[in-house]
Design an enzyme around this catalytic site. Structure first.
Site, short mmCIF file in Angstrom:
data_model
loop_
_atom_site.label_atom_id
_atom_site.label_comp_id
_atom_site.label_asym_id
_atom_site.label_seq_id
_atom_site.Cartn_x
_atom_site.Cartn_y
_atom_site.Cartn_z
N LYS A 1 0.85 -1.06 -0.06
CA LYS A 1 0.10 0.09 -0.07
C LYS A 1 0.87 1.49 0.00
O LYS A 1 0.51 2.15 -0.63
CB LYS A 1 -0.98 0.09 1.23
CG LYS A 1 -1.96 -0.92 1.00
CD LYS A 1 -3.02 -1.05 2.46
CE LYS A 1 -4.10 -1.97 2.19
NZ LYS A 1 -5.09 -2.06 3.37
N LYS B 1 -7.48 -13.09 -4.27
CA LYS B 1 -8.51 -13.33 -3.33
C LYS B 1 -9.67 -12.62 -3.56
O LYS B 1 -9.63 -11.45 -3.82
CB LYS B 1 -7.97 -13.22 -1.91
CG LYS B 1 -8.64 -13.78 -1.05
CD LYS B 1 -7.91 -13.68 0.42
CE LYS B 1 -8.04 -12.06 0.86
NZ LYS B 1 -7.65 -11.77 2.18
N LYS C 1 -13.19 -8.48 0.47
CA LYS C 1 -14.40 -7.45 0.61
C LYS C 1 -14.01 -6.16 0.40
O LYS C 1 -14.92 -5.43 0.29
CB LYS C 1 -14.81 -7.79 2.15
CG LYS C 1 -13.83 -7.26 3.10
CD LYS C 1 -14.41 -7.75 4.37
CE LYS C 1 -13.40 -7.26 5.55
NZ LYS C 1 -12.29 -8.11 5.83
#
Length: 331
Positions: free
Chosen positions: A112, A197, A200
């Site tokens: 990130k 993956k 969410k």
């Protein structure tokens, strides 16, 4: 009994991957075989830009879905992280034990931070230090086992390292935990990108089945899933990741074996249809229970309040002991 701790971060709507990879095991296995705590780790949602109202809404939704998935407050402890001050109290002590190098080696921070730097921006300091908070989540409860996916094992290893270091420097205070991985369906992949993956917080909505998706939405997403250019339904995670993902989802829903299932299908269409229906049926009772719980918000509030009180009583002796051990003057 063995003590188990795990949690979900309210950074997005919970997915089929969350359910098959974690929540179902918590409900069917962990809460029956261990002294188990399950937490909505809302403080971790603050490490990135966020809408406060959305974090509150998703935290409540996550807690409700934990209960809808089968967690029984009579068998386990369900609570919200920020309701128990011991998490933040212990986090700072562990920051004082961790090193800068350890924090900067964490994969999520590196990825990130590099992404933001490429955009000319910078990440929040809390993104660098939050692994210490995650370690505090675990160590505060004398946790023996942490059921996590493979992408989170690095955080549990850090918690182990910090526990060992603290114990060596200041006297035995913490249980040294270990990560445990589900035997099946540990990782459900994105339907549109089977190499990634099913996360969410991902923006790729068509590739993600959310726990509260309507049946027709589920069917549409599965039927549009990416397969592969090869011929025949073959289970090969490396060469045929799209088909393998569908077979693994179907096997997880029905309790079968993906490789054995591959031999029963002559076409991608038939596989997708059966997988879609299996997912719809797996999610049906969760969605029905979620509707019931949403109609009785006082019950959910009571569960979270009682869970926080119980968690606080469990964590406080360990955290107080850590404060004494590291040299702080008792209040």
């Amino acid at each position: 009994m063995t003590r188990v701790f795990s949690g979900v971060k309210p950074t997005g709507h919970l997915t089929l991957g969350n359910y098959l990879g974690a929540l179902r095991r918590w409900a069917e296995v962990d809460q029956h075989q261990a002294d188990a705590l399950f937490c909505v780790v809302d403080l971790h949602a603050l490490t990135v830009d966020h809408d406060p109202a959305r974090v509150r809404r998703l935290s409540r939704q996550a807690a409700t879905l934990l209960l809808a998935s089968g967690l029984d407050p009579k068998r386990c402890t369900v609570f919200v992280q920020s309701h128990v001050d011991e998490h933040a109290r212990l986090s700072y002590l562990l920051e004082c034990v961790a090193t800068d190098g350890e924090m900067r080696r964490m994969i999520q921070y590196k990825e990130k931070a590099a992404r933001e730097q490429g955009r000319g921006g910078s990440v929040r300091l809390s993104l660098l230090t939050y692994p210490a908070l995650m370690a505090a989540d675990i160590l505060a409860y004398d946790t023996d086992e942490v059921p996590v996916g493979e992408d989170q094992t690095q955080h549990v290893e850090l918690a182990r390292d910090l526990a060992v270091r603290f114990n060596h420097r200041y006297g035995h205070t913490f249980v040294v935990p270990r990560a445990t991985a589900p035997k099946v369906a540990a990782r459900v992949m994105n339907l549109q990108d089977p190499m990634s993956k099913m996360g969410k917080s991902d923006d790729s909505g068509p590739g993600i089945v959310y726990l509260l998706d309507e049946p027709e939405v589920v069917r549409k997403k599965v039927m549009r899933a990416v397969t592969d250019s090869g011929q025949g339904v073959v289970y090969d995670r490396e060469e045929r990741p799209g088909v393998a993902n569908l077979l693994e989802i179907l096997a997880a829903c029905e309790g079968g074996d993906p490789e054995a299932l591959s031999g029963t299908y002559a076409s991608y269409g038939a596989l997708k249809k059966d997988t879609a229906e299996a997912v719809v049926e797996v999610l049906r009772p969760v969605q029905e229970r979620h509707r019931e719980l949403c109609a009785d918000p006082g019950y959910v509030d009571g569960v979270l309040r009682a869970g926080a009180e119980k968690a606080r009583e469990m964590a406080r002796p360990t955290v107080d002991a850590a404060y004494r051990a590291i040299g702080l003057l008792p209040a």
